[in-house]
Scaffold this active site. Structure first.
Site, PDB file in Angstrom:
ATOM      1  CG  HIS A   1     125.098 -14.350  69.487  1.00  0.00           C
ATOM      2  ND1 HIS A   1     125.191 -15.640  70.079  1.00  0.00           N
ATOM      3  CD2 HIS A   1     123.742 -14.129  69.148  1.00  0.00           C
ATOM      4  CE1 HIS A   1     123.819 -15.887  70.137  1.00  0.00           C
ATOM      5  NE2 HIS A   1     123.017 -15.048  69.470  1.00  0.00           N
TER       6      HIS A   1
ATOM      7  CG  HIS B   1     119.762 -10.182  75.602  1.00  0.00           C
ATOM      8  ND1 HIS B   1     118.854  -9.830  74.564  1.00  0.00           N
ATOM      9  CD2 HIS B   1     120.024 -11.464  75.543  1.00  0.00           C
ATOM     10  CE1 HIS B   1     118.213 -10.793  74.002  1.00  0.00           C
ATOM     11  NE2 HIS B   1     118.891 -11.880  74.613  1.00  0.00           N
TER      12      HIS B   1
END
Length: 197
Positions: A37, A122
């Site tokens: 995620h 990220h």
């Protein structure tokens, strides 16, 4: 008490691409495919009443849907001190805007003390501990062109996290839809995305 964070889930196709790259670095604890995620805001542990306030605050966030992509890998610290290996999310303006709106909404929740962190989009690939530096360097160089097809981000979500066991277990608590005019109340309440989108 419940441990919460706000994130963008990755579609299954993108998660599969990242999972195929995992491996080859002794000492790395690789993130399970289902846990990939993009964290927008880490909240931490709160009681149920404050969790309800958080949902209400996030329900006020309105923004347009947008596209997002992943390109390259890296670490936050020098390779020698690296504790996290990640896939780089391309920081398009719409993503930065959404993160800012979420932060502003959460800042209005009474008693919620958020850590001030610089937003670096990220996807965590692995946590590192006593890794072979040569193998880590080879992984980063070998996956410098790692990329996924762009995908359409049409919602963000509130997750709870159970940190017991080998890997954290994330549970979708609430989904908040984005739209193309950012003008309507497009939140549809509790949702089950089945982990497949």
């Amino acid at each position: 008490m419940v441990r919460l964070f706000v994130a963008l889930p990755l579609p299954l196709a993108q998660r599969r691409i990242l999972a195929l790259a995992a491996g080859g670095v002794p000492g790395a604890r690789w993130t399970p495919l289902e846990n990939y995620h993009v964290t927008l805001r880490f909240i931490g542990e709160v009681d149920e009443r404050r969790a309800d306030d958080i949902v209400s605050a996030l329900d006020t966030v309105h923004a347009d849907a947008f596209t997002l992509g992943i390109g390259g890998v890296g670490t936050f610290d020098s390779r020698r001190d690296a504790r996290l290996l990640y896939a780089r999310v391309l920081p398009v303006p719409a993503l930065l805007d959404l993160e800012g709106r979420i932060g502003a909404a959460l800042a209005r929740v009474p008693g919620l003390d958020l850590e001030p962190r610089r937003f670096v989009p990220h996807v965590t690939l692995a946590r590192l501990r006593q890794v072979d530096m040569g193998r880590l360097g080879a992984f980063i160089e070998g996956n410098g062109l790692l990329a996924t097809p762009d995908w359409r981000v049409d919602h963000f979500a509130l997750y709870s996290s159970d940190t017991g066991g080998d890997h954290s277990v994330y549970t979708l608590e609430e989904r908040f839809d984005l739209d193309d005019d950012a003008g309507g109340d497009d939140h549809d309440g509790w949702a089950d995305d089945g982990g497949e989108d």
